[in-house]
Motif scaffolding. Sequence first.
Motif, PDB file in Angstrom:
ATOM      1  N   PHE A 101       0.587  -1.214  -0.164  1.00  0.00           N
ATOM      2  CA  PHE A 101       0.226   0.013   0.002  1.00  0.00           C
ATOM      3  C   PHE A 101       0.930   1.229  -0.106  1.00  0.00           C
ATOM      4  CE2 PHE A 101      -3.531  -2.621   0.344  1.00  0.00           C
ATOM      5  CZ  PHE A 101      -4.642  -1.883   0.397  1.00  0.00           C
ATOM      6  N   TYR A 109      -0.493   1.968  -3.553  1.00  0.00           N
ATOM      7  CA  TYR A 109      -1.647   2.356  -3.366  1.00  0.00           C
ATOM      8  C   TYR A 109      -1.604   3.824  -3.055  1.00  0.00           C
ATOM      9  CZ  TYR A 109      -6.362   2.965  -1.147  1.00  0.00           C
ATOM     10  OH  TYR A 109      -7.506   3.444  -0.799  1.00  0.00           O
ATOM     11  N   ARG A 150      -8.514   3.065  -6.334  1.00  0.00           N
ATOM     12  CA  ARG A 150      -8.255   2.757  -5.083  1.00  0.00           C
ATOM     13  C   ARG A 150      -9.072   1.526  -4.832  1.00  0.00           C
ATOM     14  NH1 ARG A 150      -8.606   8.471  -3.938  1.00  0.00           N
ATOM     15  NH2 ARG A 150      -6.618   9.327  -3.720  1.00  0.00           N
ATOM     16  N   TYR A 193      -7.968  -2.253  -3.983  1.00  0.00           N
ATOM     17  CA  TYR A 193      -8.151  -2.805  -2.430  1.00  0.00           C
ATOM     18  C   TYR A 193      -8.714  -4.425  -2.851  1.00  0.00           C
ATOM     19  CZ  TYR A 193     -10.825  -4.377   1.602  1.00  0.00           C
ATOM     20  OH  TYR A 193     -11.508  -4.975   2.659  1.00  0.00           O
ATOM     21  N   GLN A 194      -9.574  -4.523  -3.864  1.00  0.00           N
ATOM     22  CA  GLN A 194      -9.943  -5.841  -4.236  1.00  0.00           C
ATOM     23  C   GLN A 194      -8.634  -6.576  -4.686  1.00  0.00           C
ATOM     24  OE1 GLN A 194     -13.204  -7.082  -3.990  1.00  0.00           O
ATOM     25  NE2 GLN A 194     -13.572  -4.864  -3.163  1.00  0.00           N
ATOM     26  N   THR A 236      -7.241  -8.190  -1.570  1.00  0.00           N
ATOM     27  CA  THR A 236      -7.794  -9.212  -1.222  1.00  0.00           C
ATOM     28  C   THR A 236      -7.756 -10.676  -1.829  1.00  0.00           C
ATOM     29  OG1 THR A 236      -9.732  -7.740  -0.430  1.00  0.00           O
ATOM     30  CG2 THR A 236     -10.256  -9.778  -0.714  1.00  0.00           C
TER      31      THR A 236
END
Length: 237
Positions: A193, A197, A206, A210-211, A214
Motif C-alpha cells: 500500500f 496504493y 483505490r 483493494y479488491q 484481497t
Amino acid sequence: MAKLDKRRKGVFGPPMGKKYLIFIDDVNMPALEQFGAQPPVELLRQFMDHKKWYDLKDTSGIKLVDIQVITAMGPPGGGRNAVTSRFLRHFNIFSINSFSDETMVRIFSIMVAFYLKNNEFPPEYFTIGSQTVTATMDVYKQAMENLLPTPAKSHYTFNLRDFSRVIQGCLLVKSKSLENKRTMIRLFVHEVFRVFYDRLVDDKDRAWFYQLMTKILKDHFNEAFNMVFDHLKQGSK
C-alpha cells in the motif's frame, strides 16, 4: 539560460572545455494535438535540427553549443505515444528488455532467504518469505497491466524499483517483533500500500487495488483480508 555562459553574441554554452548533458525522461508522454503532433517534442526536434532557441522578448536567435541530449521513453501505449522518425533520427537507440518473472522471483527469493537465515527467523517464516516474493510479483504485474499512465496520471509508472522497495520494506522486520505469521503478511500489505496504493489519485483505482489485495492474500497466503486485519476493527481488543 542561467546555467550557460555567453560565448559571443547570440551563442551560449557551458564553461569552456565542458559539455552539458540534458536528460529528458518520458519524452513520449506529451499528448497529441489536433493534427497528431506533439508540440514539446517538436520544440526539441527544432533544437536538435538547428541547435537554436528563440528569445521570447525579441525573437532573436539563441544558439546553444556543446550540449548533448539524452532521453528515455517506454513503449507506446497507456498514455505514451509514438514519436516521429524526424525526432528519433538524432539519437542512437538502445532497448532494454525486462527481466523474466522467473529471474525476478529467483533474485528476490535469494535475498529474502538470506535475510531470514542470517537473522535467525523460525523455519516456518521461510515459506512466508517466498510467498511474499511471488505475491509482490503478482501485484507488480497487475499494476503494470491495469494502472496505465495517462496525461492526468503520468506518475502511474511502475518499475523494478517499486518491486524492490516492497521487498526491502518487508525485510526491515526483526524476528523478536513477530507475534505470528500474520505479522509478516500485515507488513507485506502495508509495504504494498505504501509503494503502490499511495500513488493512486482516484477512488476507482483505490477500490480496484483493494479488491486486488484481497485476492492476492487469498491466492498466495490462503488468508482472508478481513481476518488478517481483524484486530483493527472498532471494539476489538
